[in-house]
Design a protein around this motif. Structure first.
Motif, mmCIF file in Angstrom:
data_model
loop_
_atom_site.group_PDB
_atom_site.id
_atom_site.type_symbol
_atom_site.label_atom_id
_atom_site.label_comp_id
_atom_site.label_asym_id
_atom_site.label_seq_id
_atom_site.Cartn_x
_atom_site.Cartn_y
_atom_site.Cartn_z
ATOM 1 N N TYR A 1 4.654 -6.993 2.828
ATOM 2 C CA TYR A 1 3.629 -6.378 3.400
ATOM 3 C C TYR A 1 3.544 -4.805 3.502
ATOM 4 C CZ TYR A 1 0.356 -5.351 7.654
ATOM 5 O OH TYR A 1 -0.436 -4.673 8.236
ATOM 6 N N GLU A 2 4.418 -4.189 3.868
ATOM 7 C CA GLU A 2 4.675 -2.801 3.855
ATOM 8 C C GLU A 2 4.320 -2.354 2.419
ATOM 9 O OE1 GLU A 2 8.655 -2.306 6.011
ATOM 10 O OE2 GLU A 2 8.044 -0.153 5.074
ATOM 11 N N HIS A 3 5.030 -3.033 1.343
ATOM 12 C CA HIS A 3 4.537 -2.516 0.049
ATOM 13 C C HIS A 3 3.110 -2.623 -0.156
ATOM 14 C CE1 HIS A 3 6.405 -1.281 -3.918
ATOM 15 N NE2 HIS A 3 5.201 -2.189 -4.311
ATOM 16 N N LYS A 4 2.586 -3.910 0.118
ATOM 17 C CA LYS A 4 1.318 -4.091 -0.380
ATOM 18 C C LYS A 4 0.351 -3.181 0.236
ATOM 19 C CE LYS A 4 -2.050 -8.282 -0.641
ATOM 20 N NZ LYS A 4 -3.213 -7.371 -0.386
ATOM 21 N N ILE A 5 0.581 -2.714 1.279
ATOM 22 C CA ILE A 5 -0.406 -1.555 1.974
ATOM 23 C C ILE A 5 -0.634 -0.511 1.068
ATOM 24 C CG2 ILE A 5 -0.693 0.066 3.827
ATOM 25 C CD1 ILE A 5 0.461 -2.216 5.745
ATOM 26 N N VAL A 6 0.672 -0.139 0.547
ATOM 27 C CA VAL A 6 0.611 1.014 -0.491
ATOM 28 C C VAL A 6 -0.144 0.895 -1.781
ATOM 29 C CG1 VAL A 6 2.004 2.878 -1.382
ATOM 30 C CG2 VAL A 6 2.736 1.772 0.506
ATOM 31 N N VAL A 7 0.303 -0.342 -2.214
ATOM 32 C CA VAL A 7 -0.461 -0.437 -3.532
ATOM 33 C C VAL A 7 -1.784 -0.889 -3.489
ATOM 34 C CG1 VAL A 7 -0.350 -2.415 -5.498
ATOM 35 C CG2 VAL A 7 1.828 -1.759 -4.553
ATOM 36 N N ASP A 8 -2.406 -1.406 -2.458
ATOM 37 C CA ASP A 8 -3.653 -1.718 -2.291
ATOM 38 C C ASP A 8 -4.326 -0.335 -1.952
ATOM 39 O OD1 ASP A 8 -3.517 -4.455 -2.513
ATOM 40 O OD2 ASP A 8 -3.796 -4.886 -0.431
ATOM 41 N N TYR A 9 -3.823 0.651 -1.221
ATOM 42 C CA TYR A 9 -4.544 1.850 -0.941
ATOM 43 C C TYR A 9 -4.473 2.581 -2.341
ATOM 44 C CZ TYR A 9 -4.291 6.846 0.105
ATOM 45 O OH TYR A 9 -4.464 8.242 0.247
ATOM 46 N N MET A 10 -3.477 2.616 -3.137
ATOM 47 C CA MET A 10 -3.564 3.265 -4.434
ATOM 48 C C MET A 10 -4.582 2.723 -5.298
ATOM 49 S SD MET A 10 -1.073 5.479 -4.288
ATOM 50 C CE MET A 10 0.600 5.933 -4.668
ATOM 51 N N CYS A 11 -4.660 1.403 -5.505
ATOM 52 C CA CYS A 11 -5.788 0.853 -6.509
ATOM 53 C C CYS A 11 -7.148 1.160 -5.932
ATOM 54 C CB CYS A 11 -5.318 -0.541 -6.393
ATOM 55 S SG CYS A 11 -4.103 -0.899 -7.309
#
Ligand SMILES: C=C(O[C@@H]1C=C(C(=O)O)C=C[C@H]1O)C(=O)O
Length: 379
Positions: free
Chosen positions: A226-236
């Motif tokens: 979840y922590e990771h997905k927050i970052v990837v989603d933001y970047m995309c």
């Protein structure tokens, strides 16, 4: 092909010199350079200043350190003579150097109790829906009896972090920023853009069986994913308007540093807008939820209010840009800020609703070991 020994490159390296090593190349500016301190309240003004300097000095490459936020000025280095070495031209002949330190004073800010309180407050804010994630940091402060042996520390960082981004830069007349970051914020090479967010971490044990277990645990941990997905989603989301053919694996991969195991996602795409340079892309993304939080504004405000220190360059950016607008910017983590005999180490961890204060404290201790190992110290 002429090859050069890394040990020779590092000879007589001084605290005011600049070194930036990526997995592919090494940039070095020893001796004279022009150094500018520029306000960072308004990223677009900073960009204008950087371009102005590039045009004024007709320089091929500029190196800069950008702070976490507007409380600290950025530093731009205009090298008078810059040496650039491809990895294949370097002979990696370094050895660990030992330089015993006399420590007059050391202090952890915040201490364990204060840090746990900060984490609990952050979780309350998350539960009250002020933000979804916030990255909280702590510092380790040393006052040395003698001048810090910066070139020994740099040698040790280079020796131990073959894969990372190693930097040492005089950011001011009496300040040096040194570290080994594993996190590429953005690389632009022509139209090709690469970013590599990290989030979700375990301390490496250096036991193959235990580390393999930790890898599995990370790859299956709902909290870390979840922590990771927050970052990837933001970047995309940020990059979507400017890139085509965006490619990345839906599931994160594992990345090892000298001390840690991280969840990592490599995202690649093609720039559709050829007026964007590497600095524009970096400024579009900074500060990401890997080192600040999500949503950005609320988490940034929380950090500025609650952390009992100014991050300065920590969780800012360090990197370079050439006259074509190509370049690389990495997130300034696993680092220390040195001012005369005072050395401050920084590290942080992402807090989400089910974070446990003690685990986050220990995760930060593990991250601090990159610099502590280079200094041959323990927390
Ligand atoms: C904030 C730091 O690291 C960041 C936070 C991570 C995490 O919370 O898992 C992992 C890598 C970095 O993006 C740091 O090293 O100081």
């Amino acid at each position: 092909m002429m090859k050069t020994k890394l040990s020779e490159i590092l000879q007589n390296f001084q605290k005011q010199d600049t070194l930036f090593k990526t997995p592919e190349q090494l940039l070095l500016c020893k001796g004279s350079c022009k150094r500018f301190r520029i306000e960072y309240n308004d990223p677009s003004k900073f960009k204008d200043e950087m371009i102005k300097l590039q045009q004024q000095y007709k320089t091929q490459i500029m190196i800069a350190a950008i702070p976490f936020d507007g409380r600290t000025k950025a530093t731009i280095i205009v090298p008078e003579k810059l040496e650039r070495y491809d990895k294949c031209r370097l002979i990696m002949d370094l050895q660990v150097t030992t330089h015993p330190l006399m420590i007059e004073q050391s202090q952890t800010i915040p201490d364990k109790e204060q840090f746990s309180e900060m984490v609990r407050k952050a979780i309350n804010f998350i539960n009250d829906q002020h933000f979804n994630k916030v990255v909280l940091a702590r510092t380790l402060n040393f006052h040395l009896k003698d001048n810090p042996p910066i070139s020994s520390w740099l040698t040790n960082l280079l020796y131990k972090n073959n894969q990372g981004y190693i930097f040492s830069m005089g950011t001011d007349d009496c300040q040096t920023l040194i570290g080994a970051s594993p996190e590429l914020l953005v690389k632009k090479d022509g139209a090709m853009v690469t970013i590599n967010p990290l989030a979700g971490s375990r301390k490496q044990t250096f036991n193959k069986i235990k580390d393999a277990y930790l890898e599995k645990e990370l790859l299956n941990s709902d909290k870390d994913l979840y922590e990771h997905k927050i970052v990837v989603d933001y970047m995309c989301e940020k990059l979507h308007p400017y890139l085509s053919d965006i490619e990345f694996n839906q599931r994160p991969e594992i990345l090892y540093t000298d001390t840690m195991i991280h969840l990592s996602t490599v995202i690649k795409g093609k720039l559709t807008n050829n007026t964007m340079d590497a600095l524009d892309l970096a400024q579009l993304l900074h500060p990401t939820p890997a080192i600040c939080g999500e949503p950005q504004k609320q988490s940034l405000h929380f950090i500025q209010e609650i952390e009992p220190f100014n991050r300065g360059f920590y969780t800012g950016l360090v990197g370079y840009m050439d006259s074509n607008g190509d370049g690389e910017w990495v997130i300034t983590i696993r680092c220390a800020a040195i001012e005369d005999k005072k050395v401050t180490l920084f590290a942080g961890a992402g807090i989400v609703n089910n974070s446990v204060p003690n685990s986050e404290y220990n995760e930060i201790s593990a991250k601090l070991t990159t610099m502590l190992d280079a200094m041959e110290l323990k927390e």
